[in-house]
Design a protein around this motif. Structure first.
Motif, PDB file in Angstrom:
ATOM      1  N   UNK A   1       0.813  -1.214   0.000  1.00 32.31           N
ATOM      2  CA  UNK A   1       0.000   0.000   0.000  1.00 32.31           C
ATOM      3  C   UNK A   1       0.852   1.272   0.000  1.00 32.31           C
ATOM      4  N   UNK A   2       1.968   1.260   0.708  1.00 35.44           N
ATOM      5  CA  UNK A   2       2.788   2.456   0.887  1.00 35.44           C
ATOM      6  C   UNK A   2       4.075   2.316   0.081  1.00 35.44           C
TER       7      UNK A   2
ATOM      8  N   UNK B   1      21.781  11.127   4.053  1.00 29.44           N
ATOM      9  CA  UNK B   1      20.360  11.172   3.705  1.00 29.44           C
ATOM     10  C   UNK B   1      19.527  10.427   4.743  1.00 29.44           C
ATOM     11  N   UNK B   2      18.288  10.845   4.834  1.00 26.54           N
ATOM     12  CA  UNK B   2      17.267  10.130   5.572  1.00 26.54           C
ATOM     13  C   UNK B   2      16.332   9.515   4.544  1.00 26.54           C
ATOM     14  N   UNK B   3      16.117   8.216   4.630  1.00 27.13           N
ATOM     15  CA  UNK B   3      15.141   7.509   3.807  1.00 27.13           C
ATOM     16  C   UNK B   3      14.023   7.058   4.737  1.00 27.13           C
ATOM     17  N   UNK B   4      12.764   7.221   4.294  1.00 29.73           N
ATOM     18  CA  UNK B   4      11.619   6.753   5.077  1.00 29.73           C
ATOM     19  C   UNK B   4      10.569   6.186   4.136  1.00 29.73           C
ATOM     20  N   UNK B   5       9.832   5.193   4.627  1.00 34.00           N
ATOM     21  CA  UNK B   5       8.701   4.665   3.870  1.00 34.00           C
ATOM     22  C   UNK B   5       7.729   3.996   4.834  1.00 34.00           C
ATOM     23  N   UNK B   6       6.664   3.452   4.298  1.00 30.59           N
ATOM     24  CA  UNK B   6       5.674   2.759   5.110  1.00 30.59           C
ATOM     25  C   UNK B   6       4.585   3.697   5.599  1.00 30.59           C
ATOM     26  N   UNK B   7       3.661   3.155   6.414  1.00 25.48           N
ATOM     27  CA  UNK B   7       2.575   3.987   6.943  1.00 25.48           C
ATOM     28  C   UNK B   7       3.137   5.171   7.732  1.00 25.48           C
TER      29      UNK B   7
ATOM     30  N   UNK C   1       5.386   7.038   7.078  1.00 27.38           N
ATOM     31  CA  UNK C   1       6.850   7.073   6.942  1.00 27.38           C
ATOM     32  C   UNK C   1       7.567   6.719   8.243  1.00 27.38           C
ATOM     33  N   UNK C   2       7.068   5.689   8.931  1.00 26.46           N
ATOM     34  CA  UNK C   2       7.620   5.316  10.233  1.00 26.46           C
ATOM     35  C   UNK C   2       8.798   4.349  10.164  1.00 26.46           C
ATOM     36  N   UNK C   3       9.144   3.870   8.972  1.00 19.32           N
ATOM     37  CA  UNK C   3      10.275   2.960   8.812  1.00 19.32           C
ATOM     38  C   UNK C   3      11.344   3.706   8.025  1.00 19.32           C
ATOM     39  N   UNK C   4      12.595   3.639   8.483  1.00 22.14           N
ATOM     40  CA  UNK C   4      13.599   4.413   7.762  1.00 22.14           C
ATOM     41  C   UNK C   4      15.028   4.089   8.132  1.00 22.14           C
TER      42      UNK C   4
ATOM     43  N   UNK D   1      16.135  -1.500   7.355  1.00 24.96           N
ATOM     44  CA  UNK D   1      15.153  -0.525   7.794  1.00 24.96           C
ATOM     45  C   UNK D   1      14.963  -0.640   9.300  1.00 24.96           C
ATOM     46  N   UNK D   2      14.659   0.499   9.943  1.00 30.28           N
ATOM     47  CA  UNK D   2      14.414   0.525  11.392  1.00 30.28           C
ATOM     48  C   UNK D   2      13.186   1.390  11.663  1.00 30.28           C
ATOM     49  N   UNK D   3      12.509   1.153  12.786  1.00 27.80           N
ATOM     50  CA  UNK D   3      11.440   2.082  13.172  1.00 27.80           C
ATOM     51  C   UNK D   3      12.040   3.456  13.421  1.00 27.80           C
TER      52      UNK D   3
END
Length: 138
Positions: free
Chosen positions: A38-39, A80-86, A88-91, A133-135
């Motif tokens: 979904x994300x 850089x900061x990468x984020x994804x998921x609902x 953007x809580x995973x990154x 990936x981490x929370x």
């Protein structure tokens, strides 16, 4: 007079940096997250000590790219900061470019975000996983 000398020295270093700064490197950030989830948007925010590339949303299958030119002192570092998921809580936050003596300039640094982590390759070499990936707290 002292301030004029300091100004002239800094100005000369800037001119030398523009002339001798070496070749431009290219940084590519690919979003290869699973399109069945979904994300699938990837949030990216890259910075250096003197530059902020701003917040970017990289859609699935797309890439975000920008040039990097080393400074005269060869201390260039981008992270850089990468984020994804609902929400953007995973990154992950990590260095994406650092000048290294002996590494040819004018290279292409490719970072790829996938569901199981973040992958890297230099100049079309072998791609390998380098980050998980981490929370991420907001």
């Amino acid at each position: 007079m002292k301030y004029l000398l300091v100004f002239l020295f800094v100005y000369a270093m800037c001119i030398i940096g523009n002339v001798y700064g070496g070749e431009t490197n290219t940084l590519n950030i690919w979003n290869d997250l699973d399109p069945n989830h979904k994300h699938t948007s990837l949030f990216v925010h890259c910075k250096s000590g003197s530059s902020d590339r701003g917040k970017q949303e990289v859609l699935w299958g797309k890439k975000y790219t920008f040039p990097i030119r080393d400074n005269i002192w060869k201390t260039t570092l981008f992270w850089c900061t990468f984020r994804h998921g609902p929400r953007y809580q995973i990154g992950a936050v990590f260095d994406v470019y650092e000048y290294k003596a002996g590494v040819a300039q004018g290279g292409t640094y490719e970072w790829t975000a996938r569901e199981d982590g973040i992958y890297f390759r230099l100049n079309q070499g072998t791609i390998h996983k380098v980050h998980n990936w981490k929370p991420m707290p907001w």
